[in-house]
Design a protein around this motif. Structure first.
Motif, PDB file in Angstrom:
ATOM      1  N   PHE A  33       0.884  -1.161   0.000  1.00  0.00           N
ATOM      2  CA  PHE A  33       0.000   0.000   0.000  1.00  0.00           C
ATOM      3  C   PHE A  33       0.919   1.207   0.000  1.00  0.00           C
ATOM      4  O   PHE A  33       1.774   1.343   0.874  1.00  0.00           O
ATOM      5  CB  PHE A  33      -0.898  -0.003   1.236  1.00  0.00           C
ATOM      6  CG  PHE A  33      -1.761   1.218   1.345  1.00  0.00           C
ATOM      7  CD1 PHE A  33      -2.905   1.348   0.584  1.00  0.00           C
ATOM      8  CD2 PHE A  33      -1.404   2.250   2.200  1.00  0.00           C
ATOM      9  CE1 PHE A  33      -3.693   2.479   0.678  1.00  0.00           C
ATOM     10  CE2 PHE A  33      -2.195   3.390   2.301  1.00  0.00           C
ATOM     11  CZ  PHE A  33      -3.339   3.507   1.534  1.00  0.00           C
ATOM     12  N   VAL A  44      -3.397   2.429   8.197  1.00  0.00           N
ATOM     13  CA  VAL A  44      -3.385   1.155   7.465  1.00  0.00           C
ATOM     14  C   VAL A  44      -2.518   0.147   8.209  1.00  0.00           C
ATOM     15  O   VAL A  44      -2.877  -1.017   8.339  1.00  0.00           O
ATOM     16  CB  VAL A  44      -2.904   1.350   6.005  1.00  0.00           C
ATOM     17  CG1 VAL A  44      -2.631   0.021   5.326  1.00  0.00           C
ATOM     18  CG2 VAL A  44      -3.931   2.158   5.223  1.00  0.00           C
ATOM     19  N   SER A  47      -4.464  -1.065  11.182  1.00  0.00           N
ATOM     20  CA  SER A  47      -5.568  -1.913  10.734  1.00  0.00           C
ATOM     21  C   SER A  47      -5.067  -3.286  10.303  1.00  0.00           C
ATOM     22  O   SER A  47      -5.723  -4.297  10.528  1.00  0.00           O
ATOM     23  CB  SER A  47      -6.309  -1.258   9.568  1.00  0.00           C
ATOM     24  OG  SER A  47      -6.895  -0.050   9.982  1.00  0.00           O
ATOM     25  N   LYS A  48      -3.890  -3.308   9.691  1.00  0.00           N
ATOM     26  CA  LYS A  48      -3.289  -4.570   9.248  1.00  0.00           C
ATOM     27  C   LYS A  48      -3.059  -5.481  10.445  1.00  0.00           C
ATOM     28  O   LYS A  48      -3.398  -6.666  10.412  1.00  0.00           O
ATOM     29  CB  LYS A  48      -1.976  -4.283   8.523  1.00  0.00           C
ATOM     30  CG  LYS A  48      -1.193  -5.516   8.132  1.00  0.00           C
ATOM     31  CD  LYS A  48       0.108  -5.152   7.462  1.00  0.00           C
ATOM     32  CE  LYS A  48       1.148  -4.791   8.476  1.00  0.00           C
ATOM     33  NZ  LYS A  48       2.500  -4.678   7.931  1.00  0.00           N
TER      34      LYS A  48
END
Length: 88
Positions: A33, A44, A47-48
């Protein structure tokens, strides 16, 4: 979504719109990403980790948690595998 080809040195050309900008790359399993927004990259990344934790928790719910004996057996198999590769 855009498809880009990676050159022989592992580079991806993003275009002149991104020239001179600092880009943040987050590895997600076998993908990447890429963003120029540090806050988005951090979200991100968080969240990963949560996605992975939730996936493991769901797997344990489905399979059931391993017993102490199962964990000991798995560790013993791993030790034997590591030592057997060293001795050869």
């Amino acid at each position: 979504m855009e498809a880009k080809k990676v050159d022989s040195k592992g580079r991806i050309y993003l275009g002149s719109d991104f020239a001179g900008k600092k880009m943040y790359v987050v590895r997600i399993f076998d993908g990447l990403f890429i963003t120029n927004n540090e806050n988005v990259a951090k979200e991100v990344e968080k969240s990963k980790e949560n996605f992975l934790k939730e996936g493991i928790e769901k797997l344990f719910e489905f399979l059931g948690e391993p017993s102490t004996e199962e964990v000991k057996e798995a560790v013993e198999r791993l030790r034997k595998r590591k030592f057997s590769s060293i001795q050869t």
